[in-house]
Design an enzyme around this catalytic site. Structure first.
Site, short mmCIF file in Angstrom:
data_model
loop_
_atom_site.label_atom_id
_atom_site.label_comp_id
_atom_site.label_asym_id
_atom_site.label_seq_id
_atom_site.Cartn_x
_atom_site.Cartn_y
_atom_site.Cartn_z
N GLY A 1 0.82 -1.22 0.00
CA GLY A 1 0.00 0.00 0.00
C GLY A 1 0.85 1.26 0.00
O GLY A 1 0.63 2.18 -0.80
N ARG A 2 1.84 1.31 0.89
CA ARG A 2 2.64 2.53 1.02
C ARG A 2 3.67 2.67 -0.11
O ARG A 2 4.42 3.64 -0.14
CB ARG A 2 3.31 2.58 2.39
N GLU B 1 5.60 2.65 9.10
CA GLU B 1 4.83 1.42 8.89
C GLU B 1 5.76 0.30 8.39
O GLU B 1 5.51 -0.88 8.63
CB GLU B 1 3.68 1.66 7.90
O1 F6P Z 1 -3.94 0.53 8.07
C1 F6P Z 1 -2.84 0.30 7.28
C2 F6P Z 1 -3.13 -0.02 5.85
O2 F6P Z 1 -3.29 -1.37 5.68
C3 F6P Z 1 -2.02 0.54 4.98
O3 F6P Z 1 -0.92 -0.26 4.91
C4 F6P Z 1 -2.73 0.76 3.69
O4 F6P Z 1 -2.00 1.63 2.88
C5 F6P Z 1 -4.03 1.33 4.19
O5 F6P Z 1 -4.31 0.61 5.37
C6 F6P Z 1 -5.18 1.27 3.23
O6 F6P Z 1 -5.49 -0.02 2.82
P1 F6P Z 1 -6.36 -0.28 1.53
O7 F6P Z 1 -5.65 0.32 0.37
O8 F6P Z 1 -6.47 -1.77 1.43
O9 F6P Z 1 -7.70 0.38 1.73
#
Ligand code: F6P
Length: 547
Positions: free
Chosen positions: A267-268, A353
């Site tokens: 995600g990051r 993170e």
């Molecule tokens: O809460 C952390 C997380 O899992 C991040 O690593 C991620 O970027 C974010 O939540 C959003 O997740 P998603 O793109 O699955 O909605």
């Protein structure tokens, strides 16, 4: 390989170097070597990184490079670039580098080249972003879509948000970008108050498509749109960016309007993927590609350059030196550029993170400090807020100071004043001011001896406070790509040194789960759930107020 720092030769060597070196003053190192600034600088394309204002010398650096060798960094870098499943806890490859692999060389995961699918999504993004910008893909009533709203959180928000703000200069004149991330209804309300449903495109960005904040915000926006234009309008006003086709369909977004990415993109680390759609719409696909090219230039540098000249490796190891030997577990990023004001928030997720972990890849508790606390803000503003502590407080906070040599807005002397400030801060933090120097200044200002004696301690600065200075030519898509990729690789290198998995994030799960338990209590559908006395009393208090 088992990592135990107490049995590491390189670590022991650094420990003993530190014992002798810890009192060394940077200003003495500068005085002893007129070429220090040049010696400890590296340049890549339009980026110069000066790391000379750190508590290091050749001996320290050599020992840090030896630590990296000992930790198998070279092999670990090769593993990442070749698609090995280095995210061991989740059994996933880590391939944000494939998203910007402009050489298009094959990268295999489970025997399958990932490049064709990446290229296909990039092509689809290009077509769609251009269609929106040119008014070929319009809203339900035929009007051009000029309000682009990204609904996402964490990596599905911070990357696109930071990059859009950083590249605001490149936005199409008739396009406005908005971001809804927080579950706080205010976030939704404040955006919806500003926009017109007929000209709005909602981008629901969620890797998992299960994140409660994003789905709740998306449902609210969907209802708002349907109330204004009817159910049929959804197909023309909602697209999804996700790895989860099934959930996207369940939500009611046509799979044709879905842009995919894959579990090998964290995600990051996802702003280079379909998650970057709002960036592509705002700045145009050609510019989006320039951003990928900048990241690719940094990837090539990182992959192919000896540690001694490798920017992410050097920055990472200097971070390890402070974190694990000086015991300094914090660091600041200060962009001297208004467009980069959200870079610290973005890097906070990237770094904290990724490396906020306590268990090694060998399933043991770590025996050394891992990821530092990262904070920051835009210079010069922060000089007038927290810099007091950085100059005279008891905490040492290593900083990255970042500035473009040329501004997009060269108005009068603004940019030269800004440049003078960043350079002065680095110099002041390094050099400090002795009591004698403070006394001489007070004397020159005509103060009495009694006044001088009373004030000279307050007016002195210990100095010896470390900074890296990063000079960019201009904040353009290519440069931003390089800069962000530099930090991604820096974080990776530190994760390798600490032997942790920088690519999972189990630490965010417990709080999420407990929130799901508490929600029905607040809604009055569950009672007498076991809590500690503080949480129970807080629930009771909130319910009483909200009655
Ligand atoms: O809460 C952390 C997380 O899992 C991040 O690593 C991620 O970027 C974010 O939540 C959003 O997740 P998603 O793109 O699955 O909605």
């Amino acid at each position: 390989m088992l990592f135990n720092r107490n049995k590491s030769k390189a670590w022991d060597r650094l420990d003993s170097i530190y014992k002798h070196f810890k009192k060394t003053q940077m200003k003495d190192l500068f005085a002893a070597d007129a070429k220090r600034g040049e010696l400890y600088s590296e340049q890549l394309e339009t980026m110069l990184v000066d790391y000379s204002k750190n508590r290091i010398d050749d001996n320290v650096l050599e020992a840090l490079f030896a630590l990296a060798e000992e930790r198998g960094l070279k092999e670990k870098i090769a593993d990442m670039f070749s698609g090995k499943k280095i995210n061991a806890t989740e059994n996933r490859a880590v391939l944000h580098i494939a998203l910007r692999n402009r050489a298009n060389t094959p990268i295999y995961v489970d025997g399958r080249d990932v490049m064709p699918q990446i290229n296909a999504v990039l092509e689809k993004m290009k077509d769609f972003s251009e269609a929106v910008r040119l008014g070929r893909f319009t809203g339900y009533t035929g009007k051009k879509l000029t309000n682009i709203v990204n609904i996402g959180i964490g990596g599905s928000d911070l990357g696109p948000f930071m990059a859009c703000e950083a590249l605001r200069h490149y936005w199409a004149k008739d396009i406005n970008c908005y971001f809804i991330s927080n579950i706080d209804g205010t976030a939704c309300a404040e955006v919806l108050n500003k926009i017109d449903p007929e000209t709005t495109l909602f981008i629901v960005a969620s890797k998992t498509f299960t994140t409660i904040e994003t789905l709740t915000n998306a449902r609210t926006c969907r209802k708002w749109l349907i109330d204004a234009l009817g159910e049929h309008a959804v197909a023309k006003h909602f697209i999804a960016l996700s790895t989860n086709k099934e959930e996207v369909e369940k939500f009611g977004i046509n799979p044709d309007n879905m842009f995919a990415f894959w579990d090998f993109v964290g995600g990051r680390y996802s702003m280079w993927s379909a998650i970057g759609m709002i960036i592509a719409i705002a700045i145009g696909f050609k510019n989006f590609e320039r951003m990928l090219e900048g990241a690719f230039a940094m990837d090539e540098h990182f992959k192919n350059t000896a540690f001694e000249h490798n920017i992410p490796v050097i920055l990472a190891l200097i971070g390890v030196w402070y974190n694990n030997f000086y015991g300094v577990h914090r660091y600041g990023v200060i962009p001297y550029d208004q467009y980069l004001q959200y870079l610290p928030a973005y890097l906070q997720q990237l770094d904290m993170e990724s490396n906020g972990k306590s268990v090694t890849l060998d399933n043991k508790f770590v025996d050394c400090a891992t990821g530092p606390v990262l904070f920051g803000g835009a210079g010069t503003n922060v000089q007038h807020s927290f810099f007091q502590l950085l100059h005279q407080g008891t905490e040492i906070v290593p900083l990255d100071l970042i500035v473009p040599a040329i501004s997009h807005n060269e108005i009068g002397a603004h940019h030269q004043i800004l440049l003078a400030n960043i350079l002065a801060q680095g110099e002041a933090l390094m050099r400090g001011k002795t009591e004698e120097e403070a006394a001489a200044e007070l004397e020159a200002a005509g103060k009495s001896q009694a006044e001088i004696n009373r004030l000279k301690k307050y007016k002195s600065f210990t100095g010896n406070r470390p900074t890296n200075t990063i000079i960019l030519k201009k904040i353009d898509p290519f440069t931003l790509g390089m800069l962000v990729a530099m930090y991604e690789h820096k974080v990776f290198v530190q994760g390798v040194i600490w032997n942790i998995d920088s690519f999972d994030q189990f630490g965010v799960e417990l709080g999420k789960k407990l929130a799901l338990n508490i929600l029905p209590e607040l809604q009055g559908t569950a009672h007498n759930v076991a809590h500690d006395s503080s949480t129970a009393a807080l629930i009771k208090h909130i319910k009483k107020i909200r009655k």
